[in-house]
Design an enzyme around this catalytic site. Structure first.
Site, mmCIF file in Angstrom:
data_model
loop_
_atom_site.group_PDB
_atom_site.id
_atom_site.type_symbol
_atom_site.label_atom_id
_atom_site.label_comp_id
_atom_site.label_asym_id
_atom_site.label_seq_id
_atom_site.Cartn_x
_atom_site.Cartn_y
_atom_site.Cartn_z
ATOM 1 N N HIS A 1 0.861 -1.184 0.000
ATOM 2 C CA HIS A 1 0.000 0.000 0.000
ATOM 3 C C HIS A 1 0.893 1.228 0.000
ATOM 4 O O HIS A 1 1.752 1.384 0.862
ATOM 5 C CB HIS A 1 -0.921 0.031 1.221
ATOM 6 C CG HIS A 1 -1.849 1.211 1.217
ATOM 7 N ND1 HIS A 1 -3.091 1.173 0.630
ATOM 8 C CD2 HIS A 1 -1.692 2.474 1.705
ATOM 9 C CE1 HIS A 1 -3.668 2.360 0.755
ATOM 10 N NE2 HIS A 1 -2.843 3.164 1.401
ATOM 11 N N CYS A 2 0.692 2.104 -0.971
ATOM 12 C CA CYS A 2 1.517 3.299 -1.113
ATOM 13 C C CYS A 2 0.703 4.535 -0.732
ATOM 14 O O CYS A 2 -0.248 4.889 -1.436
ATOM 15 C CB CYS A 2 2.029 3.429 -2.549
ATOM 16 S SG CYS A 2 3.055 4.885 -2.806
ATOM 17 N N PRO A 3 1.047 5.204 0.361
ATOM 18 C CA PRO A 3 0.280 6.394 0.756
ATOM 19 C C PRO A 3 0.428 7.554 -0.223
ATOM 20 O O PRO A 3 -0.457 8.405 -0.305
ATOM 21 C CB PRO A 3 0.872 6.746 2.131
ATOM 22 C CG PRO A 3 2.242 6.151 2.132
ATOM 23 C CD PRO A 3 2.143 4.907 1.305
#
Length: 331
Positions: A145-147
């Site tokens: 998951h890439c913010p």
């Protein structure tokens, strides 16, 4: 005739369904709205560096005689990378990384392998699928998951993520290389004391220096990050799988570097640069079923490579022949 029509149209419908799944847009949930703050920060950095490079360095040179051709060439090359950067960033943010198909896995068929069940989503999880606690759903071929894109990197947008890294790196490289002469010129002029500078020129020089330093810092930060993700794609690993791998172990999904790359970028090498999903540039597969290296399942948790399988089969054959000859001798 109707049966022939149905049979002939099924492959077309399957391709249409696959392409439609790749172009599915992420819904704006409450979590997605809260995470847009990171998107704003990224956009401010991107367009801040872009504005400094275009409007403070090379844009003014378009009106200087003798510099028009050089400035136009630099800006043209830079914008080739920058436009693809913006498109790939949009695709990373908005493309659905992949959702488990409805009712998948409830019909076991002839398969006897153990399947994982997600109690949060109430779905059977295909291979390489993981539940993201931030997105609150299962993601096909989840990498991480890439913010900074406010989204998971999964089967349908991993290509865009790699392209985003590449175009950011190329754009920053152009910015750094073609800003150095301008900075050297301004520093030399200011330190020589040969002229008077107004406040606007000083402020523009400071903005340019900040943009240059930020670009240089991002290049240093992204270098190893890009190498890491390129290596994962070529070895057919995800970031999650890489955390669990034993040292020197190969992925069971590793089917060769070229085919591993094509699973993410598609088979047409001329379209690998394009940050769009078309029939010629889409990833190979559906994110649910995966080709694996030829292996033999020993039990639910252990597998033997193909060369060891051949040795074990030969050993069993010899044992069976030996037992048969012993039995005949006893009779």
């Amino acid at each position: 005739s109707s049966d022939l029509f149905i049979v002939s149209i099924l492959p077309v419908l399957g391709q249409y369904h696959s392409l439609a799944a790749m172009q599915r847009t992420r819904a704006f949930t409450q979590q997605r709205i809260y995470g847009m703050g990171f998107i704003v920060i990224v956009l401010m950095i991107i367009f801040g560096i872009h504005s400094a490079f275009v409007f403070l360095v090379w844009g003014p040179k378009l009106s200087v005689p003798g510099s028009v051709a050089g400035a136009a060439t630099v800006l043209f090359v830079y914008h080739l990378f920058f436009v693809n950067l913006v498109i790939s960033f949009y695709q990373c943010v908005m493309t659905d990384p992949g959702v488990v198909p409805p009712n998948w896995g409830f019909y076991m068929g002839d398969e006897t392998k153990r399947r994982r069940y997600c109690k949060m989503c109430n779905v059977w999880k295909p291979d390489r699928t993981h539940h993201c606690s931030i997105c609150n759903r299962c993601i096909l071929n989840m990498d991480h998951h890439c913010p900074w894109i406010n989204n998971c990197v999964g089967f349908y947008n991993r290509k865009f993520f790699i392209q985003l890294l590449a175009y950011v790196y190329l754009s920053l490289t152009v910015v750094v290389l073609f800003t150095i002469p301008e900075i050297c010129y301004r520093v030399t002029e200011m330190t020589s004391g040969s002229g008077m500078y107004n406040t606007a020129e000083i402020v523009s020089s400071l903005i340019l220096l900040v943009a240059f330093c930020m670009s240089l810092l991002l290049i240093c930060t992204l270098t190893n990050f890009i190498k890491f993700h390129m290596k994962l794609v070529l070895e057919n690993y995800t970031t999650i799988e890489n955390l669990e791998r034993e040292e020197g172990a190969k992925s069971k999904f590793d089917i060769g570097r070229r085919r591993n790359w094509e699973q993410v970028f598609g088979t047409n090498a001329w379209m690998w640069w394009l940050p769009l999903h078309t029939q010629a540039s889409r990833p190979i597969g559906d994110g649910v079923r995966w080709r694996v290296h030829y292996t033999r399942v020993i039990d639910e948790d252990e597998e033997l490579p193909a060369d060891e399988e051949g040795a074990s089969q030969a050993s069993r054959l010899l044992n069976n022949q030996s037992a048969g000859s012993t039995a005949r001798t006893g009779r």
